[in-house]
Motif scaffolding. Sequence first.
Motif, PDB file in Angstrom:
ATOM      1  N   LEU A  24       0.859  -1.101   0.121  1.00 46.33           N
ATOM      2  CA  LEU A  24      -0.052  -0.102   0.121  1.00 46.33           C
ATOM      3  C   LEU A  24       0.749   1.294  -0.096  1.00 46.33           C
ATOM      4  O   LEU A  24       1.885   1.374   0.690  1.00 46.33           O
ATOM      5  N   ASN A  25       0.584   2.352  -0.798  1.00 50.86           N
ATOM      6  CA  ASN A  25       1.016   3.499  -0.711  1.00 50.86           C
ATOM      7  C   ASN A  25       0.910   4.339   0.442  1.00 50.86           C
ATOM      8  O   ASN A  25      -0.172   4.482   1.035  1.00 50.86           O
ATOM      9  N   LYS A  26       2.084   4.673   1.223  1.00 46.84           N
ATOM     10  CA  LYS A  26       1.912   5.259   2.408  1.00 46.84           C
ATOM     11  C   LYS A  26       2.110   7.005   2.414  1.00 46.84           C
ATOM     12  O   LYS A  26       2.845   7.396   3.315  1.00 46.84           O
ATOM     13  N   ARG A  27       1.786   7.510   1.312  1.00 50.27           N
ATOM     14  CA  ARG A  27       2.227   8.891   1.079  1.00 50.27           C
ATOM     15  C   ARG A  27       1.469   9.807   2.230  1.00 50.27           C
ATOM     16  O   ARG A  27       0.003   9.334   2.463  1.00 50.27           O
ATOM     17  N   ASN A  28       1.902  10.775   2.415  1.00 44.79           N
ATOM     18  CA  ASN A  28       1.056  11.796   3.233  1.00 44.79           C
ATOM     19  C   ASN A  28       0.621  11.199   4.646  1.00 44.79           C
ATOM     20  O   ASN A  28      -0.634  11.636   5.067  1.00 44.79           O
ATOM     21  N   THR A  29       1.335  10.282   5.121  1.00 40.85           N
ATOM     22  CA  THR A  29       0.843   9.686   6.616  1.00 40.85           C
ATOM     23  C   THR A  29       1.039  10.861   7.750  1.00 40.85           C
ATOM     24  O   THR A  29       1.881  11.661   7.737  1.00 40.85           O
ATOM     25  N   PRO A  30      -0.154  10.852   8.150  1.00 39.67           N
ATOM     26  CA  PRO A  30      -0.087  12.014   9.472  1.00 39.67           C
ATOM     27  C   PRO A  30       1.121  11.950  10.473  1.00 39.67           C
ATOM     28  O   PRO A  30       1.461  10.892  10.518  1.00 39.67           O
ATOM     29  N   ASP A  31       1.610  12.925  10.943  1.00 40.47           N
ATOM     30  CA  ASP A  31       2.549  12.906  12.164  1.00 40.47           C
ATOM     31  C   ASP A  31       2.364  12.096  13.213  1.00 40.47           C
ATOM     32  O   ASP A  31       3.042  11.115  13.794  1.00 40.47           O
ATOM     33  N   LYS A  32       1.060  12.037  13.504  1.00 43.01           N
ATOM     34  CA  LYS A  32       0.529  11.173  14.833  1.00 43.01           C
ATOM     35  C   LYS A  32       0.814   9.740  14.339  1.00 43.01           C
ATOM     36  O   LYS A  32       1.156   9.148  15.141  1.00 43.01           O
TER      37      LYS A  32
END
Length: 68
Positions: free
Chosen positions: A7-15
């Motif tokens: 799965l593409n994990k782009r733009n994962t939130p900092d949290k």
Amino acid sequence: MEFKLELNKRNTPDKELISDIQRVAKSIKKDTVTIAEYDELGSFHPSTLQRRFGSRFKVLEKAELEKS
């Protein structure tokens, strides 16, 4: 040979990134996480955390873990 789609994990939130390093620390029952430990057990590449937060020590600080 089995093909697995990652799965593409782009733009994962900092949290979510912080939660993941805390999860690794809890799983190894330590108050810090080394790069090697995170590389083995983490859900993201260690360089992702370093790029996002500026350094490994800043990641540990935000995750309320000890610097190693």
